[in-house]
Design a protein around this motif. Sequence first.
Motif, PDB file in Angstrom:
ATOM      1  N   GLU A   1       1.886 -36.714 -43.752  1.00 19.02           N
ATOM      2  CA  GLU A   1       1.297 -37.707 -43.242  1.00 19.02           C
ATOM      3  C   GLU A   1      -0.510 -37.471 -43.018  1.00 19.02           C
ATOM      4  OE1 GLU A   1       1.510 -36.253 -38.457  1.00 19.02           O
ATOM      5  OE2 GLU A   1       3.284 -37.548 -39.281  1.00 19.02           O
ATOM      6  N   SER A   2      -0.782 -36.066 -43.271  1.00 15.01           N
ATOM      7  CA  SER A   2      -2.267 -35.880 -43.392  1.00 15.01           C
ATOM      8  C   SER A   2      -2.759 -35.056 -44.687  1.00 15.01           C
ATOM      9  CB  SER A   2      -2.360 -34.947 -42.216  1.00 15.01           C
ATOM     10  OG  SER A   2      -1.776 -33.806 -42.325  1.00 15.01           O
ATOM     11  N   ILE A   3      -3.895 -35.155 -44.836  1.00 13.02           N
ATOM     12  CA  ILE A   3      -4.508 -34.628 -46.055  1.00 13.02           C
ATOM     13  C   ILE A   3      -4.198 -32.773 -46.022  1.00 13.02           C
ATOM     14  CG2 ILE A   3      -6.575 -34.016 -47.077  1.00 13.02           C
ATOM     15  CD1 ILE A   3      -7.620 -36.785 -46.483  1.00 13.02           C
ATOM     16  N   GLU A   4      -4.387 -32.465 -44.410  1.00 12.02           N
ATOM     17  CA  GLU A   4      -4.283 -30.998 -44.304  1.00 12.02           C
ATOM     18  C   GLU A   4      -2.774 -30.382 -44.907  1.00 12.02           C
ATOM     19  OE1 GLU A   4      -7.475 -32.517 -42.413  1.00 12.02           O
ATOM     20  OE2 GLU A   4      -5.641 -33.254 -42.119  1.00 12.02           O
ATOM     21  N   GLU A   5      -1.891 -31.313 -44.485  1.00 14.97           N
ATOM     22  CA  GLU A   5      -0.676 -31.185 -44.813  1.00 14.97           C
ATOM     23  C   GLU A   5      -0.459 -30.783 -46.381  1.00 14.97           C
ATOM     24  OE1 GLU A   5       4.032 -32.446 -43.898  1.00 14.97           O
ATOM     25  OE2 GLU A   5       2.178 -33.504 -43.234  1.00 14.97           O
TER      26      GLU A   5
ATOM     27  N   CYS B   1      -0.902 -42.465 -52.260  1.00  7.31           N
ATOM     28  CA  CYS B   1      -1.282 -42.262 -51.129  1.00  7.31           C
ATOM     29  C   CYS B   1      -1.742 -43.668 -50.405  1.00  7.31           C
ATOM     30  CB  CYS B   1      -2.471 -41.413 -50.684  1.00  7.31           C
ATOM     31  SG  CYS B   1      -3.949 -41.636 -51.923  1.00  7.31           S
ATOM     32  N   GLU B   2      -1.650 -43.803 -49.053  1.00  7.01           N
ATOM     33  CA  GLU B   2      -2.574 -44.841 -48.538  1.00  7.01           C
ATOM     34  C   GLU B   2      -4.040 -44.718 -48.340  1.00  7.01           C
ATOM     35  OE1 GLU B   2      -3.880 -47.742 -46.296  1.00  7.01           O
ATOM     36  OE2 GLU B   2      -1.607 -47.671 -46.453  1.00  7.01           O
ATOM     37  N   PHE B   3      -4.773 -45.875 -48.490  1.00  9.80           N
ATOM     38  CA  PHE B   3      -6.178 -45.640 -48.502  1.00  9.80           C
ATOM     39  C   PHE B   3      -6.654 -45.208 -47.204  1.00  9.80           C
ATOM     40  CE2 PHE B   3     -10.418 -47.211 -48.002  1.00  9.80           C
ATOM     41  CZ  PHE B   3     -11.113 -46.774 -48.876  1.00  9.80           C
ATOM     42  N   ASN B   4      -6.216 -45.754 -46.090  1.00 14.32           N
ATOM     43  CA  ASN B   4      -6.622 -45.160 -44.754  1.00 14.32           C
ATOM     44  C   ASN B   4      -5.821 -43.960 -44.068  1.00 14.32           C
ATOM     45  OD1 ASN B   4      -8.168 -47.491 -44.519  1.00 14.32           O
ATOM     46  ND2 ASN B   4      -6.598 -48.645 -44.067  1.00 14.32           N
ATOM     47  N   LEU B   5      -6.266 -42.700 -44.431  1.00 13.06           N
ATOM     48  CA  LEU B   5      -5.663 -41.584 -43.951  1.00 13.06           C
ATOM     49  C   LEU B   5      -6.495 -41.123 -42.968  1.00 13.06           C
ATOM     50  CD1 LEU B   5      -5.804 -39.843 -47.727  1.00 13.06           C
ATOM     51  CD2 LEU B   5      -3.887 -41.115 -46.296  1.00 13.06           C
ATOM     52  N   VAL B   6      -5.856 -40.142 -42.194  1.00 10.88           N
ATOM     53  CA  VAL B   6      -6.121 -39.930 -40.729  1.00 10.88           C
ATOM     54  C   VAL B   6      -7.656 -39.215 -40.540  1.00 10.88           C
ATOM     55  CG1 VAL B   6      -5.424 -38.334 -38.945  1.00 10.88           C
ATOM     56  CG2 VAL B   6      -3.749 -38.961 -40.213  1.00 10.88           C
ATOM     57  N   SER B   7      -7.782 -38.330 -41.680  1.00  6.52           N
ATOM     58  CA  SER B   7      -9.142 -37.851 -41.386  1.00  6.52           C
ATOM     59  C   SER B   7     -10.423 -38.144 -42.599  1.00  6.52           C
ATOM     60  CB  SER B   7      -9.049 -36.180 -41.689  1.00  6.52           C
ATOM     61  OG  SER B   7      -8.674 -35.757 -43.056  1.00  6.52           O
ATOM     62  N   GLN B   8     -10.045 -38.784 -43.458  1.00  2.00           N
ATOM     63  CA  GLN B   8     -10.855 -39.590 -44.533  1.00  2.00           C
ATOM     64  C   GLN B   8     -10.028 -40.504 -45.176  1.00  2.00           C
ATOM     65  OE1 GLN B   8     -10.581 -35.929 -48.165  1.00  2.00           O
ATOM     66  NE2 GLN B   8     -12.473 -36.327 -46.841  1.00  2.00           N
ATOM     67  N   ASP B   9     -10.961 -41.288 -46.130  1.00  5.81           N
ATOM     68  CA  ASP B   9     -10.265 -42.465 -46.991  1.00  5.81           C
ATOM     69  C   ASP B   9      -9.636 -41.652 -48.400  1.00  5.81           C
ATOM     70  OD1 ASP B   9     -12.400 -42.886 -48.961  1.00  5.81           O
ATOM     71  OD2 ASP B   9     -13.415 -42.632 -47.001  1.00  5.81           O
TER      72      ASP B   9
END
Length: 383
Positions: A194-198, A212-220
Amino acid sequence: MARIERKTTRVSNAGRLNTLGAQGRGLDVLLDELDKAHEGRTATHRTHVRWPFRHGSIQALLTQPDGGEVRLSLACRNLSVGGMSVLHNSFLHPGTVVAVHLPRATQGVSRIKGKIVRCAHVRGTIHEIGIKFDDLINLREFKQSDPFDAALAFENVRPQDLTGTILHIDPSQIDRQIVRHALRDSALSIRGCESIEEAMTFIERGCDLILCEFNLVSQDAATLSLALRADGYPQPIIVVSGNRSPAAVEMIRRSPIDVFLDKPVDADLLLSAIAEFLAPDSRRQEQRSTEMREDMKDLAVAFARTLGDAADHLEKAIQAHDPDEVFRLSTDLKGTALSLGFTKVGNIAGEVSDALGRGQPLETVGRIVRKLALACRQSRNAA
């Protein structure tokens, strides 16, 4: 005195744009008519998508049974990775050997060999000619790439033919489950984050494709794709999103993102997009075991099984900053891969070994080494 046979080349349509004598608006009307006649028709047996490739003059060289040659300028209707459709002013015999000069998307032309497999009468003297290429082409070399209109090569994809590891990044657990359901019949291994970090943990370990989705938690996704390429991660990236805002479209077109698919995603279109990069017979996995002798096929299968370990060893050698080990591994891969038809792996391995052999430091070729590791993982199921 012995008679000397000379091969003669005849030019059939000198002085005209094509053999039909059609150009401009007249040619467009004819092609529109043919496209409309084929609207709604489905070919469940077809595996390669036909893309519009309208061109007024494609140069072709036909070789006749007696060895004579005929040069033609043919109007082109469409193109796929496996062949093309052209128009001519008379009947051409199926089985005739032909070489066409295809204009590339950037500049120059490529000479592609094939055979005529179909000749259908349209009306009057007009015939539509189907040409099958001897080898699959890379459609992106001839059709300008656009993530929103990607030149996907495959249709009617069988899910069970897809293998490899996909990393799926989407903050929505429901959307991740929808994608997993769409790919349920495939042999793909899907890791959801669910996140880039993960996700970075799995990217560093190695995956074959990023979804991936375009609208991610910390960046696009566009920013993420640029960062991954800068760090040397070459995985293909498919964005599945409902965000088609002008700002998002502009960012995606300026990024290394390969394909954009709208939400809700069509399952068949998703399979075609993934097949572009992970199908066993795609251009990114050019292993041609069908053309090998039986004894060589067994060797190819055995070699393919070692490619996962080879990728692991390459990544460990990079982490250990051991250029000698990377050189040894890439040299070994180059020789074996090219001998057994794993062209992509062999060519990239050659780039690595040549660069290190010229004394370039490992730091400057790290991106190519990671690209080689990815190619190994993508090809491990190709034989």
